[in-house]
Scaffold this motif. Sequence first.
Motif, PDB file in Angstrom:
ATOM      1  N   THR A  23      -1.026  32.083 -27.681  1.00 50.96           N
ATOM      2  CA  THR A  23       0.041  33.030 -27.990  1.00 50.96           C
ATOM      3  C   THR A  23       0.524  33.609 -26.679  1.00 50.96           C
ATOM      4  O   THR A  23      -0.278  34.050 -25.851  1.00 50.96           O
ATOM      5  CB  THR A  23      -0.451  34.156 -28.915  1.00 50.96           C
ATOM      6  OG1 THR A  23      -0.912  33.565 -30.138  1.00 50.96           O
ATOM      7  CG2 THR A  23       0.661  35.141 -29.228  1.00 50.96           C
ATOM      8  N   LEU A  24       1.841  33.602 -26.481  1.00 43.26           N
ATOM      9  CA  LEU A  24       2.456  34.071 -25.249  1.00 43.26           C
ATOM     10  C   LEU A  24       3.344  35.263 -25.561  1.00 43.26           C
ATOM     11  O   LEU A  24       4.174  35.192 -26.477  1.00 43.26           O
ATOM     12  CB  LEU A  24       3.293  32.934 -24.644  1.00 43.26           C
ATOM     13  CG  LEU A  24       3.952  33.158 -23.308  1.00 43.26           C
ATOM     14  CD1 LEU A  24       2.900  33.320 -22.210  1.00 43.26           C
ATOM     15  CD2 LEU A  24       4.880  32.003 -22.978  1.00 43.26           C
ATOM     16  N   ALA A  25       3.167  36.371 -24.843  1.00 44.16           N
ATOM     17  CA  ALA A  25       4.060  37.521 -24.992  1.00 44.16           C
ATOM     18  C   ALA A  25       5.420  37.153 -24.417  1.00 44.16           C
ATOM     19  O   ALA A  25       5.511  36.616 -23.311  1.00 44.16           O
ATOM     20  CB  ALA A  25       3.488  38.732 -24.272  1.00 44.16           C
ATOM     21  N   VAL A  26       6.478  37.418 -25.176  1.00 41.69           N
ATOM     22  CA  VAL A  26       7.837  37.113 -24.743  1.00 41.69           C
ATOM     23  C   VAL A  26       8.525  38.437 -24.426  1.00 41.69           C
ATOM     24  O   VAL A  26       8.736  39.259 -25.323  1.00 41.69           O
ATOM     25  CB  VAL A  26       8.608  36.331 -25.823  1.00 41.69           C
ATOM     26  CG1 VAL A  26      10.024  36.046 -25.369  1.00 41.69           C
ATOM     27  CG2 VAL A  26       7.879  35.040 -26.170  1.00 41.69           C
ATOM     28  N   THR A  27       8.836  38.628 -23.153  1.00 43.71           N
ATOM     29  CA  THR A  27       9.442  39.876 -22.688  1.00 43.71           C
ATOM     30  C   THR A  27      10.655  39.557 -21.816  1.00 43.71           C
ATOM     31  O   THR A  27      11.126  38.421 -21.785  1.00 43.71           O
ATOM     32  CB  THR A  27       8.421  40.700 -21.878  1.00 43.71           C
ATOM     33  OG1 THR A  27       8.088  39.976 -20.686  1.00 43.71           O
ATOM     34  CG2 THR A  27       7.150  40.974 -22.674  1.00 43.71           C
ATOM     35  N   ALA A  28      11.132  40.555 -21.066  1.00 43.10           N
ATOM     36  CA  ALA A  28      12.297  40.385 -20.194  1.00 43.10           C
ATOM     37  C   ALA A  28      12.002  39.511 -18.983  1.00 43.10           C
ATOM     38  O   ALA A  28      12.919  39.010 -18.338  1.00 43.10           O
ATOM     39  CB  ALA A  28      12.808  41.754 -19.741  1.00 43.10           C
ATOM     40  N   THR A  33       2.591  29.625 -20.234  1.00 42.79           N
ATOM     41  CA  THR A  33       1.319  29.398 -20.906  1.00 42.79           C
ATOM     42  C   THR A  33       0.245  29.000 -19.903  1.00 42.79           C
ATOM     43  O   THR A  33       0.534  28.652 -18.759  1.00 42.79           O
ATOM     44  CB  THR A  33       1.437  28.244 -21.923  1.00 42.79           C
ATOM     45  OG1 THR A  33       1.805  27.055 -21.233  1.00 42.79           O
ATOM     46  CG2 THR A  33       2.437  28.564 -23.006  1.00 42.79           C
ATOM     47  N   LEU A  34      -0.970  28.992 -20.379  1.00 43.67           N
ATOM     48  CA  LEU A  34      -2.064  28.378 -19.643  1.00 43.67           C
ATOM     49  C   LEU A  34      -1.886  26.874 -19.741  1.00 43.67           C
ATOM     50  O   LEU A  34      -1.150  26.383 -20.607  1.00 43.67           O
ATOM     51  CB  LEU A  34      -3.402  28.798 -20.268  1.00 43.67           C
ATOM     52  CG  LEU A  34      -3.713  30.294 -20.236  1.00 43.67           C
ATOM     53  CD1 LEU A  34      -4.944  30.592 -21.088  1.00 43.67           C
ATOM     54  CD2 LEU A  34      -3.901  30.758 -18.814  1.00 43.67           C
ATOM     55  N   PRO A  35      -2.553  26.096 -18.909  1.00 45.50           N
ATOM     56  CA  PRO A  35      -2.462  24.634 -19.047  1.00 45.50           C
ATOM     57  C   PRO A  35      -2.941  24.195 -20.429  1.00 45.50           C
ATOM     58  O   PRO A  35      -3.829  24.808 -21.021  1.00 45.50           O
ATOM     59  CB  PRO A  35      -3.396  24.116 -17.957  1.00 45.50           C
ATOM     60  CG  PRO A  35      -3.461  25.217 -16.955  1.00 45.50           C
ATOM     61  CD  PRO A  35      -3.364  26.489 -17.753  1.00 45.50           C
ATOM     62  N   PHE A  36      -2.336  23.130 -20.926  1.00 43.26           N
ATOM     63  CA  PHE A  36      -2.742  22.585 -22.217  1.00 43.26           C
ATOM     64  C   PHE A  36      -3.954  21.685 -22.034  1.00 43.26           C
ATOM     65  O   PHE A  36      -4.298  21.287 -20.924  1.00 43.26           O
ATOM     66  CB  PHE A  36      -1.584  21.801 -22.851  1.00 43.26           C
ATOM     67  CG  PHE A  36      -0.429  22.691 -23.241  1.00 43.26           C
ATOM     68  CD1 PHE A  36      -0.517  23.539 -24.328  1.00 43.26           C
ATOM     69  CD2 PHE A  36       0.744  22.693 -22.503  1.00 43.26           C
ATOM     70  CE1 PHE A  36       0.534  24.372 -24.681  1.00 43.26           C
ATOM     71  CE2 PHE A  36       1.807  23.509 -22.845  1.00 43.26           C
ATOM     72  CZ  PHE A  36       1.698  24.344 -23.936  1.00 43.26           C
ATOM     73  N   THR A  37      -4.602  21.338 -23.140  1.00 39.43           N
ATOM     74  CA  THR A  37      -5.745  20.446 -23.128  1.00 39.43           C
ATOM     75  C   THR A  37      -5.341  19.090 -22.544  1.00 39.43           C
ATOM     76  O   THR A  37      -4.252  18.595 -22.840  1.00 39.43           O
ATOM     77  CB  THR A  37      -6.257  20.246 -24.565  1.00 39.43           C
ATOM     78  OG1 THR A  37      -6.562  21.529 -25.129  1.00 39.43           O
ATOM     79  CG2 THR A  37      -7.486  19.372 -24.608  1.00 39.43           C
ATOM     80  N   ALA A  38      -6.218  18.515 -21.726  1.00 31.74           N
ATOM     81  CA  ALA A  38      -5.933  17.191 -21.159  1.00 31.74           C
ATOM     82  C   ALA A  38      -5.634  16.220 -22.297  1.00 31.74           C
ATOM     83  O   ALA A  38      -6.344  16.181 -23.297  1.00 31.74           O
ATOM     84  CB  ALA A  38      -7.120  16.706 -20.337  1.00 31.74           C
ATOM     85  N   LEU A  96       5.394  34.124 -28.725  1.00 29.85           N
ATOM     86  CA  LEU A  96       5.599  32.694 -28.923  1.00 29.85           C
ATOM     87  C   LEU A  96       4.238  32.096 -29.254  1.00 29.85           C
ATOM     88  O   LEU A  96       3.294  32.223 -28.484  1.00 29.85           O
ATOM     89  CB  LEU A  96       6.170  32.060 -27.659  1.00 29.85           C
ATOM     90  CG  LEU A  96       6.469  30.565 -27.721  1.00 29.85           C
ATOM     91  CD1 LEU A  96       7.494  30.262 -28.805  1.00 29.85           C
ATOM     92  CD2 LEU A  96       6.933  30.061 -26.373  1.00 29.85           C
ATOM     93  N   HIS A  97       4.152  31.497 -30.422  1.00 26.76           N
ATOM     94  CA  HIS A  97       2.912  30.868 -30.859  1.00 26.76           C
ATOM     95  C   HIS A  97       3.020  29.376 -30.587  1.00 26.76           C
ATOM     96  O   HIS A  97       3.981  28.729 -31.002  1.00 26.76           O
ATOM     97  CB  HIS A  97       2.674  31.133 -32.347  1.00 26.76           C
ATOM     98  CG  HIS A  97       2.543  32.579 -32.669  1.00 26.76           C
ATOM     99  ND1 HIS A  97       1.385  33.286 -32.461  1.00 26.76           N
ATOM    100  CD2 HIS A  97       3.449  33.472 -33.142  1.00 26.76           C
ATOM    101  CE1 HIS A  97       1.569  34.539 -32.806  1.00 26.76           C
ATOM    102  NE2 HIS A  97       2.814  34.678 -33.222  1.00 26.76           N
ATOM    103  N   LEU A  98       2.042  28.827 -29.884  1.00 25.56           N
ATOM    104  CA  LEU A  98       2.047  27.424 -29.480  1.00 25.56           C
ATOM    105  C   LEU A  98       0.799  26.746 -30.033  1.00 25.56           C
ATOM    106  O   LEU A  98      -0.303  27.273 -29.913  1.00 25.56           O
ATOM    107  CB  LEU A  98       2.037  27.310 -27.964  1.00 25.56           C
ATOM    108  CG  LEU A  98       3.153  28.036 -27.231  1.00 25.56           C
ATOM    109  CD1 LEU A  98       2.684  29.372 -26.710  1.00 25.56           C
ATOM    110  CD2 LEU A  98       3.696  27.199 -26.123  1.00 25.56           C
ATOM    111  N   SER A  99       0.978  25.562 -30.605  1.00 26.27           N
ATOM    112  CA  SER A  99      -0.144  24.774 -31.108  1.00 26.27           C
ATOM    113  C   SER A  99      -0.009  23.349 -30.595  1.00 26.27           C
ATOM    114  O   SER A  99       1.048  22.737 -30.757  1.00 26.27           O
ATOM    115  CB  SER A  99      -0.169  24.748 -32.642  1.00 26.27           C
ATOM    116  OG  SER A  99      -0.339  26.040 -33.154  1.00 26.27           O
TER     117      SER A  99
END
Length: 102
Positions: A23-28, A33-38, A96-99
């Motif tokens: 989950t990423l805070a979306v602001t001004a 994000t952090l790196p995704f799984t290899a 922002l929710h990322l899966s």
Amino acid sequence: MPVLAVDDFGARIQALRPGASQTLAVTAASAATLPFTAGASVVRLVATAPCFVAVAPDPVATAAAGLYLPQGVPEYFHLRPGDRVAAVRAGIDGQLHLSEMG
């Protein structure tokens, strides 16, 4: 070759298995994000408020160059190795929710 699931009418169903989430805070200010799984190759995004997103190894989201993502509409993006997602608000703050999907 994997066989896709089939619905009641014999049509193939394209389906992806959910993986790790962030989950990423979306602001001004653009945030990434952090790196995704290899090996992650697809990511699903859902925003709680309209925003602009960018996908790249070192992304910076802007209203001028970002891709508009409306509130509450799931979108799927192909990832290349090392990609991350950045977002900046398009109005109010949100999340922002990322899966990862595979």
